[in-house]
Design an enzyme around this catalytic site. Structure first.
Site, PDB file in Angstrom:
ATOM      1  N   ARG A  46      47.868  31.606  52.878  1.00 30.82           N
ATOM      2  CA  ARG A  46      47.339  30.395  52.242  1.00 30.82           C
ATOM      3  C   ARG A  46      47.482  30.517  50.730  1.00 30.82           C
ATOM      4  O   ARG A  46      47.837  29.572  50.038  1.00 30.82           O
ATOM      5  CB  ARG A  46      45.871  30.152  52.637  1.00 30.82           C
ATOM      6  N   TYR A  98      52.234   3.369  46.331  1.00 31.70           N
ATOM      7  CA  TYR A  98      52.214   3.637  47.767  1.00 31.70           C
ATOM      8  C   TYR A  98      50.840   3.251  48.348  1.00 31.70           C
ATOM      9  O   TYR A  98      49.800   3.554  47.741  1.00 31.70           O
ATOM     10  CB  TYR A  98      52.492   5.132  47.950  1.00 31.70           C
ATOM     11  N   ASP A 169      54.920   9.879  40.063  1.00 31.17           N
ATOM     12  CA  ASP A 169      55.382  10.080  41.438  1.00 31.17           C
ATOM     13  C   ASP A 169      56.886   9.795  41.445  1.00 31.17           C
ATOM     14  O   ASP A 169      57.318   8.663  41.247  1.00 31.17           O
ATOM     15  CB  ASP A 169      54.613   9.123  42.367  1.00 31.17           C
ATOM     16  N   LYS A 194      60.065  12.711  52.135  1.00 34.47           N
ATOM     17  CA  LYS A 194      61.077  11.677  51.949  1.00 34.47           C
ATOM     18  C   LYS A 194      62.407  12.311  51.550  1.00 34.47           C
ATOM     19  O   LYS A 194      62.910  13.134  52.280  1.00 34.47           O
ATOM     20  CB  LYS A 194      60.571  10.653  50.917  1.00 34.47           C
TER      21      LYS A 194
HETATM   22  C1  LIG Z   1      55.082   8.756  51.411  1.00 32.11           C
HETATM   23  C2  LIG Z   1      54.650   8.665  50.011  1.00 32.11           C
HETATM   24  C3  LIG Z   1      53.506   9.329  49.565  1.00 32.11           C
HETATM   25  C4  LIG Z   1      52.602  10.089  50.493  1.00 32.11           C
HETATM   26  O1  LIG Z   1      53.218  11.232  50.972  1.00 32.11           O
HETATM   27  P1  LIG Z   1      52.950  11.871  52.432  1.00 32.11           P
HETATM   28  O2  LIG Z   1      53.917  13.001  52.471  1.00 32.11           O
HETATM   29  O3  LIG Z   1      53.223  10.815  53.446  1.00 32.11           O
HETATM   30  O4  LIG Z   1      51.524  12.311  52.461  1.00 32.11           O
HETATM   31  C5  LIG Z   1      53.212   9.253  48.208  1.00 32.11           C
HETATM   32  N1  LIG Z   1      53.981   8.547  47.361  1.00 32.11           N
HETATM   33  C6  LIG Z   1      55.084   7.899  47.762  1.00 32.11           C
HETATM   34  C7  LIG Z   1      55.897   7.141  46.773  1.00 32.11           C
HETATM   35  C8  LIG Z   1      55.450   7.920  49.100  1.00 32.11           C
HETATM   36  O5  LIG Z   1      56.533   7.246  49.485  1.00 32.11           O
END
Ligand SMILES: *Cc1c(COP(=O)(O)O)cnc(C)c1O
Length: 387
Positions: A46, A98, A169, A194
């Site tokens: 961890r 998001y 982000d 993603k």
């Molecule tokens: C999917 C997504 C998230 C969240 O991420 P997870 O891996 O699904 O928890 C945050 N920001 C953006 C732009 C996303 O597309």
């Protein structure tokens, strides 16, 4: 080292004892100590795991960041950043974010006593008006989800007060097309579920920074709260990163061809893609990105029922949540990724029921265009029958 080389070689030297060219998946939860404290940098997985360390280092190098931290999801990564908040501090966030991030802000952070102010435009004056001495975090997604809005990272970084951190982000652009830390962001966050992993088979998150104090605080939270990715997920993500550059090139060239096709189709009202010269912030996108990516949205001139017919008639482009995988995915944000917003909140943001988001995959683009063309035709046939 340049981008593609870093993706393959940062922290990925052949194993010293065995010569493995591919870093092994270290599944051990614990590590032998040659006397108390006599370990090789790993005590308990961890806290740190050798496979995760490779992922954290290679991901950081791609963002030109000194430090990287990997999490079990993008949302877990967001929570780790938000753990920096202290009593009396507030967040200023772009409104187009998001849906799950909005849910974290409204259902977890606000009830914990922090104010979140949304900025409903990309204008610098509007951000300036919202930021005050107690603003701890400015939260941006650029390009944003789902409206592909572009925020000027450099200009917004200049608005920071003494205590403010700019968090970007970078999930949609990826470090291949945009490096926010080079433009003044303090922290970059990714949902590595993603593009970074890129194969729709890992949920993960990443946090990158150049600041050693921020790194220490977020690393403390990572270990203490414990939302870490498994070694196998780290391995898959490292494997995905190796092809990030060539995937992004193909995502982008396919997206451009699809934008061209949609632009001339009579059923398409509006297209949101930062690489379109008609995009309101095209100039900023051109200035701060190396490319425009593989995400686009559009509005169909049709009813919900017709849109459903369109979706059902798609053959290769799959109706599903998520994005950034090698396969093309399509969704209706209002009903799917952004369903956690109330109708008023969606209307206020322009997330209408006929807004479609497309994550363009790396299939042959002619198949994708034919797919869209024939599904739009079936939809229009139904429209004609009804008339
Ligand atoms: C999917 C997504 C998230 C969240 O991420 P997870 O891996 O699904 O928890 C945050 N920001 C953006 C732009 C996303 O597309």
């Amino acid at each position: 080292m340049r981008f593609e080389t870093k993706a393959l070689h940062t922290s990925q030297e052949p194993d010293k004892t065995t010569g493995d060219v591919i870093n092994p998946i270290h599944i051990s939860t614990t590590f032998y100590q040659d006397g108390v404290g006599g370990h090789k940098g790993f005590e308990y997985s961890r806290t740190l795991n050798p496979t995760r360390k490779v992922l954290e280092e290679v991901a950081a190098s791609l963002e030109n960041a000194k430090y990287g931290l990997a999490f079990a999801s993008g949302c877990a990564a967001s929570m780790a950043i938000l753990s920096l908040l202290q009593r009396g501090e507030n967040i200023v966030s772009a409104s187009d974010i998001y849906g799950g991030m909005y849910r974290i802000f409204e259902k977890i952070i606000r009830p914990s006593g922090y104010d979140i102010k949304y900025v409903f435009s990309t204008r610098i004056e509007d951000f300036k008006r919202s930021i005050d001495e107690n603003t701890k975090i400015i939260w941006l997604e650029t390009p944003s989800n789902p409206l592909m809005q572009i925020y000027d990272i450099k200009a917004i970084a200049k608005l920071k007060k003494k205590n403010t951190l700019l968090v970007v982000d970078n999930t949609f652009a990826t470090p291949y097309f945009q490096r926010p830390i080079d433009m003044g962001a303090d922290i970059v966050i990714h949902s590595s579920s993603k593009y970074i992993n890129g194969h729709s088979d890992v949920i993960g998150g990443l946090v990158m920074t150049n600041d050693s104090d921020l790194y220490r605080s977020i690393k403390f939270y990572q270990n203490a709260a414990g939302a870490v990715p498994s070694p196998f997920d780290c391995y898959l993500t490292i494997r995905g990163i190796k092809t990030l550059a060539i995937r992004m090139e193909k995502h982008q060239s396919n997206a451009k061809a699809i934008v061209n096709f949609l632009s001339s189709h009579k059923s398409i009202n509006k297209i949101f893609y930062p690489g379109l010269e008609t995009h309101p912030d095209f100039e900023i996108a051109k200035k701060q990105m190396f490319g425009f990516g593989g995400m686009l949205s559009f509005m169909i001139d049709a009813t919900i029922e017709q849109i459903n017919t369109f979706m059902r008639n798609l053959r290769f482009i799959k109706l599903a949540e998520s994005l950034g995988g090698v396969e093309s995915l399509i969704c209706i944000p209002a009903k799917m990724t952004h369903a956690s917003l109330s109708r008023e909140e969606r209307d206020r943001r322009g997330i209408t029921d006929n807004l479609i988001r497309l994550s363009v995959g790396i299939e042959d683009v002619n198949d994708l265009i034919e797919d869209l063309k024939s599904a739009l035709n079936s939809m229009n046939k139904i429209m004609n029958y009804e008339i």
